[in-house]
Design an enzyme around this catalytic site. Structure first.
Site, PDB file in Angstrom:
ATOM      1  N   TYR A   1       0.878  -1.181   0.000  1.00  0.00           N
ATOM      2  CA  TYR A   1       0.000   0.000   0.000  1.00  0.00           C
ATOM      3  C   TYR A   1       0.905   1.218   0.000  1.00  0.00           C
ATOM      4  O   TYR A   1       1.744   1.374   0.892  1.00  0.00           O
ATOM      5  CB  TYR A   1      -0.883   0.009   1.249  1.00  0.00           C
ATOM      6  CG  TYR A   1      -1.984  -1.033   1.264  1.00  0.00           C
ATOM      7  CD1 TYR A   1      -1.739  -2.338   1.679  1.00  0.00           C
ATOM      8  CD2 TYR A   1      -3.281  -0.705   0.867  1.00  0.00           C
ATOM      9  CE1 TYR A   1      -2.751  -3.290   1.709  1.00  0.00           C
ATOM     10  CE2 TYR A   1      -4.307  -1.651   0.896  1.00  0.00           C
ATOM     11  CZ  TYR A   1      -4.036  -2.939   1.317  1.00  0.00           C
ATOM     12  OH  TYR A   1      -5.049  -3.865   1.341  1.00  0.00           O
TER      13      TYR A   1
ATOM     14  N   PRO B   1     -12.280   0.316  -1.019  1.00  0.00           N
ATOM     15  CA  PRO B   1     -11.536  -0.946  -1.037  1.00  0.00           C
ATOM     16  C   PRO B   1     -10.217  -0.931  -0.256  1.00  0.00           C
ATOM     17  O   PRO B   1      -9.582  -1.981  -0.113  1.00  0.00           O
ATOM     18  CB  PRO B   1     -11.263  -1.181  -2.531  1.00  0.00           C
ATOM     19  CG  PRO B   1     -11.354   0.165  -3.149  1.00  0.00           C
ATOM     20  CD  PRO B   1     -12.340   0.955  -2.332  1.00  0.00           C
TER      21      PRO B   1
HETATM   22  C1  PHB Z   1      -7.262  -6.468  -4.775  1.00  0.00           C
HETATM   23  O1  PHB Z   1      -6.430  -7.386  -4.878  1.00  0.00           O
HETATM   24  O2  PHB Z   1      -8.069  -6.227  -5.681  1.00  0.00           O
HETATM   25  C2  PHB Z   1      -7.270  -5.653  -3.536  1.00  0.00           C
HETATM   26  C3  PHB Z   1      -6.446  -6.013  -2.480  1.00  0.00           C
HETATM   27  C4  PHB Z   1      -6.439  -5.252  -1.334  1.00  0.00           C
HETATM   28  C5  PHB Z   1      -7.243  -4.141  -1.251  1.00  0.00           C
HETATM   29  C6  PHB Z   1      -8.073  -3.792  -2.284  1.00  0.00           C
HETATM   30  C7  PHB Z   1      -8.096  -4.547  -3.447  1.00  0.00           C
HETATM   31  O3  PHB Z   1      -7.197  -3.387  -0.125  1.00  0.00           O
END
Ligand code: PHB
Ligand code: APR
Length: 392
Positions: A201, A293
């Site tokens: 991230y 997300p």
């Molecule tokens: C994803 O792999 O699509 C994904 C993974 C972690 C997240 C959001 C999306 O926090």
């Protein structure tokens, strides 16, 4: 037609509920507006908490997930050009998450439902729900030009954010809480090995980025973009260049790029509808709440609603009691709001906001620096990321 439970929507919520009820001998029919192929074509997130994995096991669909899913005990946070690992397993007494795409979860559930011979009506048009404030609700739909009616005991509204169930509640019966973020995520899927074996991230002055994956040979990458951005304006080259600019030097130098097999922009929103039950209608999953997300909570919250709902319905059919059904909404919402808070916090800490400027960037970097340096703060992140406990 008659069924004990009519489930609206064949996304992960509806399919998982259907499977758990089927295994408990409760007869449920699922009505889905789209085709099965369409449902499988939607690319969504791919991180499962242990609680979601346990529930998929309970539903009898865990085999491929255990064979192909990638078990992760940590994530990396990248800011100020450097990566820092959060040892989630070490901080939570050994808890992990499993990386396994929502598409695969959906496919496994569809296969199990087909093998069980349970009924799903795909391409059901004009689904409408009636009498859910009485003891004999009815669901109507059209299929191939004919109108059909299902009499049932309960309706499970698993029809996502744009579904018909929440919309059918009388005005004033439901309160909405919402926050729309001033940016979206541009995501691509590509058959290239992931840049790192764990998720990264990234907080960067140009905007957030995320390096995720679906397998050892398939990667999922995202970059934060303004809301008015058009996917057609993003060639693969432009995407890879932007992603590299946001990564640390080592990741940018080693990332393997390749043609995208999917590319799309998703807006970010926090949304909760309260209560989640109205008479004999229970909402579950995206029908009741949406999270951005950033914390990977959408699918996991859907699973936790379904866990509470399946247990409540099973208890009702075994004992005749409405106690668990009565408790459903409050029980769900306590866990929902914790995930809404966590996803909002992760989103706020990781993204570039249009109105906070360099001061905002400094505050975010300081929060991240505190987070990676403090065991208490890292533990808070870790325990939320791997999933907070259930109430029962
Ligand atoms: C994803 O792999 O699509 C994904 C993974 C972690 C997240 C959001 C999306 O926090
Ligand atoms: N009639 C029948 N089906 C409908 C209707 C309707 N009027 N409206 C919507 N549906 C169907 C949609 O086509 C979809 O297949 O309901 C399904 C809802 O599925 P999802 O949107 O995937 O929601 P849910 O099953 O709750 O899954 C939650 O999906 O969006 C992600 O982050 C979220 O991962 C989480 C998961």
């Amino acid at each position: 037609m008659r069924a004990q439970v009519a489930i609206i929507g064949a996304g992960p919520s509806g399919l998982l509920l259907g499977q758990l009820l089927h295994r408990a001998g409760i007869d449920a029919i699922i009505l889905e507006r789209k085709s099965g192929e369409y449902v499988l074509g939607r690319i969504r997130a791919g991180v499962l908490e242990q609680g979601a994995v346990d529930l998929l096991d309970e539903a009898g669909v865990g085999k491929r997930l255990h064979a192909e899913g990638l078990v992760h005990g940590g994530i990396e946070l990248c800011f100020d050009g450097k990566r820092h690992r959060i040892d989630m397993a070490g901080l939570t007494g050994g808890k992990h998450v499993t990386v396994y795409g929502q598409t695969e979860v959906t496919r496994d559930l569809m296969d199990a439902r087909a093998a069980a011979g349970a009924k799903t009506v795909y391409e059901a048009e004009d689904v409408s729900i009636h009498g859910f404030d009485t003891t004999s609700p009815v669901v109507r739909y059209r299929k191939d030009g004919a109108t059909h009616e299902i009499a049932c005991d309960f309706i499970a509204g698993c029809d996502g954010f744009h579904g018909v169930c929440r919309e059918s509640l009388p005005a004033g019966a439901v309160k909405h809480f919402e926050r729309v973020y001033p940016f979206g995520w541009l995501g691509i899927l590509a058959d290239v090995p992931p840049v790192s074996h764990e998720l990264i991230y990234v907080n960067h002055p140009r905007g957030f980025a995320l390096c995720s994956m679906r397998s050892r040979t398939r990667s999922r990458y995202y970059v934060q973009v303004p809301l008015d951005e058009k996917v057609e304006d993003w060639s693969d080259d432009r995407f890879w260049d932007e992603l590299k600019r946001r990564l640390d030097t080592q990741a940018a130098a080693t990332i393997v790029t390749g043609p995208s097999i999917e590319k799309s922009i998703a807006p970010l929103r926090s949304f909760v509808a309260e209560p989640m039950r109205f008479g004999r209608l229970m909402l579950a999953g995206d029908a009741a709440h949406i999270v951005p997300p950033t914390g990977a909570k959408g699918l996991n919250l859907a699973a936790s609603d379904v866990r509470y709902l399946s247990r409540a319905l099973i208890d009702h059919y075994r004992t005749g009691s409405m106690t668990e059904i009565d408790a459903y909404s409050d029980k769900c919402l306590r866990r929902v709001w914790k995930a809404v808070r966590f996803s909002w916090w992760m989103t706020s800490m990781m993204h570039r906001f249009p109105d906070t400027g360099e001061f905002g960037q400094k505050i975010q970097e300081t929060e991240l620096d505190y987070l990676v340096g403090s065991k208490a703060a890292s533990t808070s992140l870790a325990e939320n990321y791997v999933g907070l406990p259930f109430e029962d």
